[in-house]
Design a protein around this motif. Structure first.
Motif, PDB file in Angstrom:
ATOM      1  N   HIS A  11       7.074   5.688   8.384  1.00  0.00           N
ATOM      2  CA  HIS A  11       8.080   4.890   7.681  1.00  0.00           C
ATOM      3  C   HIS A  11       7.582   3.466   7.448  1.00  0.00           C
ATOM      4  O   HIS A  11       6.849   2.916   8.283  1.00  0.00           O
ATOM      5  CB  HIS A  11       9.345   4.772   8.551  1.00  0.00           C
ATOM      6  CG  HIS A  11      10.327   5.875   8.370  1.00  0.00           C
ATOM      7  ND1 HIS A  11      10.337   6.987   9.158  1.00  0.00           N
ATOM      8  CD2 HIS A  11      11.335   6.020   7.480  1.00  0.00           C
ATOM      9  CE1 HIS A  11      11.322   7.784   8.777  1.00  0.00           C
ATOM     10  NE2 HIS A  11      11.932   7.229   7.754  1.00  0.00           N
ATOM     11  N   LEU A  12       8.049   2.867   6.365  1.00  0.00           N
ATOM     12  CA  LEU A  12       7.857   1.429   6.148  1.00  0.00           C
ATOM     13  C   LEU A  12       9.128   0.708   6.571  1.00  0.00           C
ATOM     14  O   LEU A  12      10.236   1.212   6.332  1.00  0.00           O
ATOM     15  CB  LEU A  12       7.593   1.148   4.670  1.00  0.00           C
ATOM     16  CG  LEU A  12       6.158   1.355   4.180  1.00  0.00           C
ATOM     17  CD1 LEU A  12       6.132   1.403   2.664  1.00  0.00           C
ATOM     18  CD2 LEU A  12       5.216   0.274   4.699  1.00  0.00           C
ATOM     19  N   GLU A  13       8.973  -0.469   7.164  1.00  0.00           N
ATOM     20  CA  GLU A  13      10.156  -1.281   7.464  1.00  0.00           C
ATOM     21  C   GLU A  13       9.816  -2.758   7.394  1.00  0.00           C
ATOM     22  O   GLU A  13       8.650  -3.149   7.531  1.00  0.00           O
ATOM     23  CB  GLU A  13      10.767  -0.898   8.815  1.00  0.00           C
ATOM     24  CG  GLU A  13       9.941  -1.230  10.006  1.00  0.00           C
ATOM     25  CD  GLU A  13      10.613  -0.823  11.324  1.00  0.00           C
ATOM     26  OE1 GLU A  13      11.424   0.122  11.327  1.00  0.00           O
ATOM     27  OE2 GLU A  13      10.317  -1.475  12.333  1.00  0.00           O
ATOM     28  N   ILE A  14      10.844  -3.555   7.207  1.00  0.00           N
ATOM     29  CA  ILE A  14      10.668  -5.002   7.088  1.00  0.00           C
ATOM     30  C   ILE A  14      10.274  -5.579   8.442  1.00  0.00           C
ATOM     31  O   ILE A  14      10.774  -5.150   9.479  1.00  0.00           O
ATOM     32  CB  ILE A  14      11.974  -5.650   6.567  1.00  0.00           C
ATOM     33  CG1 ILE A  14      12.191  -5.245   5.098  1.00  0.00           C
ATOM     34  CG2 ILE A  14      11.936  -7.175   6.678  1.00  0.00           C
ATOM     35  CD1 ILE A  14      13.534  -5.637   4.538  1.00  0.00           C
ATOM     36  N   GLY A  15       9.348  -6.535   8.404  1.00  0.00           N
ATOM     37  CA  GLY A  15       9.016  -7.275   9.617  1.00  0.00           C
ATOM     38  C   GLY A  15       7.903  -6.679  10.451  1.00  0.00           C
ATOM     39  O   GLY A  15       7.590  -7.216  11.510  1.00  0.00           O
ATOM     40  N   ARG A  16       7.308  -5.561   9.969  1.00  0.00           N
ATOM     41  CA  ARG A  16       6.159  -4.994  10.682  1.00  0.00           C
ATOM     42  C   ARG A  16       4.887  -5.403   9.949  1.00  0.00           C
ATOM     43  O   ARG A  16       4.888  -5.618   8.740  1.00  0.00           O
ATOM     44  CB  ARG A  16       6.228  -3.451  10.694  1.00  0.00           C
ATOM     45  CG  ARG A  16       7.328  -2.877  11.563  1.00  0.00           C
ATOM     46  CD  ARG A  16       6.902  -2.627  12.972  1.00  0.00           C
ATOM     47  NE  ARG A  16       5.701  -1.786  13.109  1.00  0.00           N
ATOM     48  CZ  ARG A  16       5.202  -1.419  14.291  1.00  0.00           C
ATOM     49  NH1 ARG A  16       5.786  -1.799  15.402  1.00  0.00           N
ATOM     50  NH2 ARG A  16       4.121  -0.672  14.359  1.00  0.00           N
ATOM     51  N   ARG A  17       3.771  -5.493  10.685  1.00  0.00           N
ATOM     52  CA  ARG A  17       2.476  -5.732  10.043  1.00  0.00           C
ATOM     53  C   ARG A  17       2.044  -4.459   9.328  1.00  0.00           C
ATOM     54  O   ARG A  17       2.320  -3.355   9.795  1.00  0.00           O
ATOM     55  CB  ARG A  17       1.420  -6.079  11.097  1.00  0.00           C
ATOM     56  CG  ARG A  17       1.659  -7.409  11.791  1.00  0.00           C
ATOM     57  CD  ARG A  17       0.879  -7.492  13.097  1.00  0.00           C
ATOM     58  NE  ARG A  17      -0.555  -7.415  12.881  1.00  0.00           N
ATOM     59  CZ  ARG A  17      -1.383  -6.583  13.548  1.00  0.00           C
ATOM     60  NH1 ARG A  17      -0.896  -5.769  14.462  1.00  0.00           N
ATOM     61  NH2 ARG A  17      -2.661  -6.562  13.304  1.00  0.00           N
ATOM     62  N   GLY A  22      -7.636  -0.422   9.712  1.00  0.00           N
ATOM     63  CA  GLY A  22      -8.008  -1.548  10.562  1.00  0.00           C
ATOM     64  C   GLY A  22      -7.937  -2.896   9.873  1.00  0.00           C
ATOM     65  O   GLY A  22      -8.242  -3.921  10.484  1.00  0.00           O
ATOM     66  N   VAL A  23      -7.516  -2.916   8.614  1.00  0.00           N
ATOM     67  CA  VAL A  23      -7.434  -4.171   7.847  1.00  0.00           C
ATOM     68  C   VAL A  23      -5.974  -4.544   7.662  1.00  0.00           C
ATOM     69  O   VAL A  23      -5.167  -3.725   7.202  1.00  0.00           O
ATOM     70  CB  VAL A  23      -8.121  -4.009   6.473  1.00  0.00           C
ATOM     71  CG1 VAL A  23      -7.913  -5.245   5.609  1.00  0.00           C
ATOM     72  CG2 VAL A  23      -9.605  -3.715   6.663  1.00  0.00           C
ATOM     73  N   GLU A  24      -5.618  -5.788   8.022  1.00  0.00           N
ATOM     74  CA  GLU A  24      -4.243  -6.245   7.823  1.00  0.00           C
ATOM     75  C   GLU A  24      -4.053  -6.670   6.372  1.00  0.00           C
ATOM     76  O   GLU A  24      -4.840  -7.444   5.829  1.00  0.00           O
ATOM     77  CB  GLU A  24      -3.902  -7.398   8.771  1.00  0.00           C
ATOM     78  CG  GLU A  24      -2.440  -7.779   8.654  1.00  0.00           C
ATOM     79  CD  GLU A  24      -1.900  -8.515   9.874  1.00  0.00           C
ATOM     80  OE1 GLU A  24      -2.591  -8.590  10.904  1.00  0.00           O
ATOM     81  OE2 GLU A  24      -0.762  -9.007   9.773  1.00  0.00           O
ATOM     82  N   ILE A  25      -3.007  -6.139   5.753  1.00  0.00           N
ATOM     83  CA  ILE A  25      -2.751  -6.364   4.336  1.00  0.00           C
ATOM     84  C   ILE A  25      -1.449  -7.139   4.187  1.00  0.00           C
ATOM     85  O   ILE A  25      -0.437  -6.761   4.787  1.00  0.00           O
ATOM     86  CB  ILE A  25      -2.696  -4.995   3.607  1.00  0.00           C
ATOM     87  CG1 ILE A  25      -4.125  -4.425   3.592  1.00  0.00           C
ATOM     88  CG2 ILE A  25      -2.125  -5.115   2.209  1.00  0.00           C
ATOM     89  CD1 ILE A  25      -4.237  -3.030   3.108  1.00  0.00           C
ATOM     90  N   PRO A  26      -1.478  -8.244   3.426  1.00  0.00           N
ATOM     91  CA  PRO A  26      -0.258  -9.042   3.263  1.00  0.00           C
ATOM     92  C   PRO A  26       0.849  -8.219   2.614  1.00  0.00           C
ATOM     93  O   PRO A  26       0.652  -7.644   1.539  1.00  0.00           O
ATOM     94  CB  PRO A  26      -0.691 -10.177   2.320  1.00  0.00           C
ATOM     95  CG  PRO A  26      -2.178 -10.127   2.249  1.00  0.00           C
ATOM     96  CD  PRO A  26      -2.593  -8.746   2.619  1.00  0.00           C
ATOM     97  N   SER A  27       2.006  -8.144   3.288  1.00  0.00           N
ATOM     98  CA  SER A  27       3.108  -7.332   2.774  1.00  0.00           C
ATOM     99  C   SER A  27       4.379  -7.667   3.548  1.00  0.00           C
ATOM    100  O   SER A  27       4.325  -7.968   4.738  1.00  0.00           O
ATOM    101  CB  SER A  27       2.768  -5.839   2.967  1.00  0.00           C
ATOM    102  OG  SER A  27       3.893  -5.030   2.711  1.00  0.00           O
ATOM    103  N   ARG A 142       9.792   6.165  -3.390  1.00  0.00           N
ATOM    104  CA  ARG A 142      10.797   5.106  -3.255  1.00  0.00           C
ATOM    105  C   ARG A 142      10.318   4.013  -2.308  1.00  0.00           C
ATOM    106  O   ARG A 142      11.058   3.076  -2.007  1.00  0.00           O
ATOM    107  CB  ARG A 142      12.124   5.693  -2.739  1.00  0.00           C
ATOM    108  CG  ARG A 142      12.847   6.574  -3.743  1.00  0.00           C
ATOM    109  CD  ARG A 142      14.253   6.948  -3.273  1.00  0.00           C
ATOM    110  NE  ARG A 142      14.251   7.779  -2.072  1.00  0.00           N
ATOM    111  CZ  ARG A 142      14.160   9.115  -2.078  1.00  0.00           C
ATOM    112  NH1 ARG A 142      14.092   9.759  -3.238  1.00  0.00           N
ATOM    113  NH2 ARG A 142      14.160   9.800  -0.956  1.00  0.00           N
ATOM    114  N   GLY A 143       9.093   4.159  -1.821  1.00  0.00           N
ATOM    115  CA  GLY A 143       8.536   3.138  -0.944  1.00  0.00           C
ATOM    116  C   GLY A 143       9.102   3.183   0.460  1.00  0.00           C
ATOM    117  O   GLY A 143       9.064   2.188   1.186  1.00  0.00           O
ATOM    118  N   GLU A 144       9.614   4.335   0.886  1.00  0.00           N
ATOM    119  CA  GLU A 144      10.182   4.444   2.237  1.00  0.00           C
ATOM    120  C   GLU A 144       9.101   4.655   3.296  1.00  0.00           C
ATOM    121  O   GLU A 144       9.360   4.545   4.492  1.00  0.00           O
ATOM    122  CB  GLU A 144      11.192   5.598   2.285  1.00  0.00           C
ATOM    123  CG  GLU A 144      12.424   5.315   1.446  1.00  0.00           C
ATOM    124  CD  GLU A 144      13.366   6.512   1.343  1.00  0.00           C
ATOM    125  OE1 GLU A 144      13.271   7.419   2.189  1.00  0.00           O
ATOM    126  OE2 GLU A 144      14.180   6.541   0.399  1.00  0.00           O
ATOM    127  N   GLY A 145       7.903   4.984   2.850  1.00  0.00           N
ATOM    128  CA  GLY A 145       6.818   5.201   3.801  1.00  0.00           C
ATOM    129  C   GLY A 145       5.494   5.350   3.080  1.00  0.00           C
ATOM    130  O   GLY A 145       5.418   5.214   1.855  1.00  0.00           O
TER     131      GLY A 145
END
Ligand code: MG
Length: 158
Positions: A11-17, A22-27, A142-145
Motif C-alpha cells: 500500500h501507499l500512504e501519506i507520510g511514509r518514505r 534502496g534509493v529514496e525518491i521524493p514523494s 488509482r495509486g493505492e499501492g
C-alpha cells in the motif's frame, strides 16, 4: 543455472518514505510495511530465494520479528545474496518491473540500477529496472499501492 521469480505489492500512504531499490525518491506518499517496504528489493529477495531453493522472504525475515521493524530492505537483499553465495550460487543477472501509476521511474532508474548492482555484487549491465504504469486500471492504477516483479538467473559458483 537456475531461474527464480519474485513478486511483491505494498500500500501507499501519506507520510511514509518512498524507497525503491534502496534509493529514496521524493514523494508525498510512501510504501507501508514492517520494513521500509521497498517492493523492488522484496521481489528480488523472493526471486533469489526461489532460484536457490532457500524458502521465501517471510520465512527468512518475518514481519512479526522486531529485528526487521523499519529494516532497510537493501540490507536484507545483501543478506539474501550472502546466503545464496554460501549455498554455492552467484547472481548472473536480474530483471525487474515496477508497476506504479506515479512517479515516473526514469529519472531514478540509473541510481536504482547502481544501488541494486552493489547489493547483488554484479555489474550494472546485469541489472535491468523497468517501469510500467497500470494505465489507471484497478487499485494500482488509482495509486493505492505499487507492485514489483523480478526474475533472476543464478549460476553455480566455480
Ligand atoms: Mg514486501
Amino acid at each position: 543455472m537456475r531461474v527464480g521469480l519474485g513478486f511483491d505489492v505494498h500500500h501507499l500512504e501519506i507520510g511514509r518514505r518512498l524507497v525503491l531499490g534502496g534509493v529514496e525518491i521524493p514523494s508525498d506518499l510512501g510504501l507501508r510495511g514492517h520494513s521500509d517496504a521497498d517492493v523492488i528489493c522484496h521481489a528480488l529477495i523472493d526471486a533469489l530465494l526461489g532460484a536457490a531453493g532457500l524458502g521465501d522472504i517471510g520465512t527468512l525475515f518475518p514481519d512479526t520479528d522486531a529485528a526487521f521493524k523499519d529494516a532497510r530492505s537493501l540490507d536484507l537483499l545483501v543478506e539474501t545474496v550472502r546466503r545464496c553465495r554460501d549455498a554455492g550460487w552467484r547472481v548472473e543477472n536480474v530483471d525487474v518491473t515496477l508497476l506504479a501509476q506515479a512517479p515516473r521511474l526514469a529519472p531514478y532508474r540509473d541510481r536504482i540500477r547502481a544501488s541494486l548492482a552493489g547489493a547483488l555484487g554484479v555489474e550494472e549491465v546485469a541489472v535491468s529496472v523497468k517501469g510500467k504504469t497500470p494505465d489507471h486500471l484497478g487499485a494500482l492504477g488509482r495509486g493505492e499501492g505499487m507492485a514489483a516483479q523480478a526474475v533472476v538467473l543464478i549460476e553455480q559458483a566455480a
